[in-house]
Design a protein around this motif. Structure first.
Motif, PDB file in Angstrom:
ATOM      1  N   ARG A 190      62.974  45.772  54.743  1.00  0.00           N
ATOM      2  CA  ARG A 190      62.214  45.274  56.046  1.00  0.00           C
ATOM      3  C   ARG A 190      63.136  43.592  55.875  1.00  0.00           C
ATOM      4  O   ARG A 190      63.058  43.397  56.911  1.00  0.00           O
ATOM      5  CB  ARG A 190      60.870  45.853  56.036  1.00  0.00           C
ATOM      6  N   ASN A 191      62.998  43.501  55.031  1.00  0.00           N
ATOM      7  CA  ASN A 191      63.524  42.243  54.551  1.00  0.00           C
ATOM      8  C   ASN A 191      64.771  41.885  55.549  1.00  0.00           C
ATOM      9  O   ASN A 191      65.267  40.446  55.406  1.00  0.00           O
ATOM     10  CB  ASN A 191      63.062  41.541  53.717  1.00  0.00           C
ATOM     11  N   VAL A 192      65.975  42.336  55.634  1.00  0.00           N
ATOM     12  CA  VAL A 192      67.231  42.097  55.820  1.00  0.00           C
ATOM     13  C   VAL A 192      67.257  42.115  57.122  1.00  0.00           C
ATOM     14  O   VAL A 192      66.573  43.601  58.077  1.00  0.00           O
ATOM     15  CB  VAL A 192      67.953  43.321  55.306  1.00  0.00           C
ATOM     16  N   LYS A 193      67.516  41.633  58.067  1.00  0.00           N
ATOM     17  CA  LYS A 193      67.194  41.773  59.809  1.00  0.00           C
ATOM     18  C   LYS A 193      68.892  41.704  60.183  1.00  0.00           C
ATOM     19  O   LYS A 193      69.645  40.673  59.878  1.00  0.00           O
ATOM     20  CB  LYS A 193      66.727  39.680  59.521  1.00  0.00           C
ATOM     21  N   THR A 194      68.705  42.571  60.689  1.00  0.00           N
ATOM     22  CA  THR A 194      69.956  42.686  60.835  1.00  0.00           C
ATOM     23  C   THR A 194      69.956  42.103  62.986  1.00  0.00           C
ATOM     24  O   THR A 194      69.298  41.862  63.709  1.00  0.00           O
ATOM     25  CB  THR A 194      70.177  43.928  61.406  1.00  0.00           C
ATOM     26  N   THR A 195      71.488  41.665  63.411  1.00  0.00           N
ATOM     27  CA  THR A 195      71.027  41.322  64.928  1.00  0.00           C
ATOM     28  C   THR A 195      70.805  42.343  65.610  1.00  0.00           C
ATOM     29  O   THR A 195      71.527  43.659  65.332  1.00  0.00           O
ATOM     30  CB  THR A 195      73.148  40.962  64.806  1.00  0.00           C
ATOM     31  N   ALA A 196      70.523  42.203  66.490  1.00  0.00           N
ATOM     32  CA  ALA A 196      70.053  43.371  67.683  1.00  0.00           C
ATOM     33  C   ALA A 196      71.369  43.719  68.361  1.00  0.00           C
ATOM     34  O   ALA A 196      71.499  43.269  69.128  1.00  0.00           O
ATOM     35  CB  ALA A 196      68.608  43.395  68.588  1.00  0.00           C
ATOM     36  N   PRO A 197      71.474  45.818  68.666  1.00  0.00           N
ATOM     37  CA  PRO A 197      72.201  45.343  69.504  1.00  0.00           C
ATOM     38  C   PRO A 197      72.708  45.368  70.597  1.00  0.00           C
ATOM     39  O   PRO A 197      71.578  45.253  71.263  1.00  0.00           O
ATOM     40  CB  PRO A 197      73.358  47.151  68.983  1.00  0.00           C
TER      41      PRO A 197
END
Length: 421
Positions: A190-197
């Motif tokens: 949950r601490n890893v933020k991914t770019t929303a597609p």
């Protein structure tokens, strides 16, 4: 004077003691996901709380249910979570997609890591590698054909951002359960933020194209289905799962509370709707009521013609012998209809988008569209159709500009009498 007899623990009760931080810790041996017996630790705010948690795990272990431990690898834990936890919460098709995601990506990438030692950096590195690695090379997809990556000519077949986000969400769900079971102190994924597609681009039918489609379907035996799809925005599974008992043609309403899906184990199966919000009662347009009445008459004719071989499923839209329509066959049938109508190829689901887009362009309130489509939150409706709202904003601004640019020879409103709403 004899010393008081020391209280002994029952066999299998485990060890319970209070930690320096005030919490209680209980430890005992349980059946692990890999088939061995391992020591598991649980925590609680009171002695009884910790004892109850340990007793629950030991009870499951005695019943032959494996219990994941922090000493397990990520791969072993994912197997346990998928087979013992997720299977009871997910629809079968969703569970199948989770299983595929774990088998193809999560186990090869993180399976050998210890669950207790998994870090945020491990997850971030894994996702970055997933984005940049050719999947033909990683999974040796071309080995059997002796082409492309197998002969050192990499095709550079990478996962889409949407798939990478999906893999990340599956991992977050699994680790969240580990946190709830006190196997992990926090969810590192949950601490890893991914770019929303970026949302998938779609081109809904215009009003002219929609009329063209309905005209081409006028002599089709499933004309009522296409009419319902375009005028109400029902999902394909919801349309195929409709029963005659769900309709009240006198009052002009339909109750949506099930969906027809093809599952791996059950074949064509009637399930609950996608979400609780999808269970709804909708008003039927007059055109749909009329086409449904004609469809019922045609179905009676098919029933009389088939006689012995008729399958009385109670479904509205069936095969000529009364059986359920396969969603995949419906997709192919829809493609042929588009060709007959001379229209571009779109997905059947884009009929739903077309309904919402046309309603928005006619000025229908977003809340009404949300209820008609069965979205759980209005934010979903607003997000999917943001492009339409922007176009409507542009039209509104242009209208205002035209009004402000017009010359008015009459007396201007005084500031005291002008009303602003």
């Amino acid at each position: 004077m004899t010393a008081p007899k020391r209280k002994t623990r029952a066999n299998g009760e485990g060890t319970i003691y209070q930690r320096r931080d005030g919490r209680w810790e209980a430890a005992g041996y349980v059946l692990a996901a890999d088939g061995s017996r391992k020591r598991v630790r649980v925590y609680g705010t009171t002695r009884k709380n910790a004892a109850d948690r340990l007793a629950e795990k030991i009870t499951d272990s005695n019943r032959g249910l494996p219990v994941a431990t922090a000493d397990s690898t990520v791969g072993i834990y994912l197997t346990y979570w998928l087979g013992s936890v997720a299977v009871h919460r997910l629809r079968e098709n969703t569970h199948t997609r989770y299983a595929t995601c774990i088998r193809l990506y999560l186990k090869p990438g993180l399976g050998t890591k210890k669950l207790s030692r998994l870090t945020t950096r491990d997850v971030r590195t894994f996702l970055d590698r997933l984005r940049t690695t050719c999947q033909c090379c990683a999974q040796e997809l071309d080995a059997a054909k002796h082409q492309c990556c197998a002969v050192d000519e990499c095709c550079d077949k990478r996962l889409s951002p949407l798939t990478v986000t999906y893999v990340h969400s599956v991992l977050k769900s699994a680790l969240e359960h580990a946190v709830r079971e006190d196997e992990l102190p926090r969810n590192v994924a949950r601490n890893v933020k991914t770019t929303a597609p970026r949302p998938r681009r779609f081109q809904p039918l215009t009003a002219t194209e929609a009329r063209q489609l309905l005209q081409a379907a006028s002599d089709d035996r499933l004309h009522a289905l296409y009419e319902l799809a375009l005028r109400t925005g029902l999902r394909k599974g919801e349309l195929l799962g409709l029963h005659w008992e769900d309709l009240d043609l006198d009052s002009g309403t339909a109750s949506i509370h099930r969906s027809l899906q093809r599952t791996r184990t059950g074949g064509l199966t009637t399930l609950h709707t996608k979400t609780r919000a999808s269970e709804r009662r909708i008003a039927l347009p007059t055109e749909c009521i009329n086409s449904l009445k004609r469809h019922r008459e045609r179905q009676e004719e098919e029933r009389n013609a088939t006689k012995v071989g008729w399958k009385d499923s109670g479904l509205i839209f069936t095969t000529p012998t009364g059986g359920p329509l396969d969603p995949a066959n419906m997709t192919r049938r829809f493609g042929r209809l588009l060709d007959r109508a001379g229209l571009r190829r779109i997905r059947f689901h884009d009929l739903r988008h077309s309904t919402a887009t046309l309603l928005l362009e006619q000025g229908v309130d977003l809340v009404v569209i949300k209820e008609l489509l069965g979205h759980a939150h209005i934010g979903v409706t607003a997000g999917v159709y943001a492009h339409v709202r922007l176009r409507l904003q542009r039209q509104a601004i242009d209208t205002l500009n035209d009004a402000l640019g017009q010359a008015d020879d009459g007396p201007a409103d005084s500031p005291a009498t002008a009303v602003v709403r």
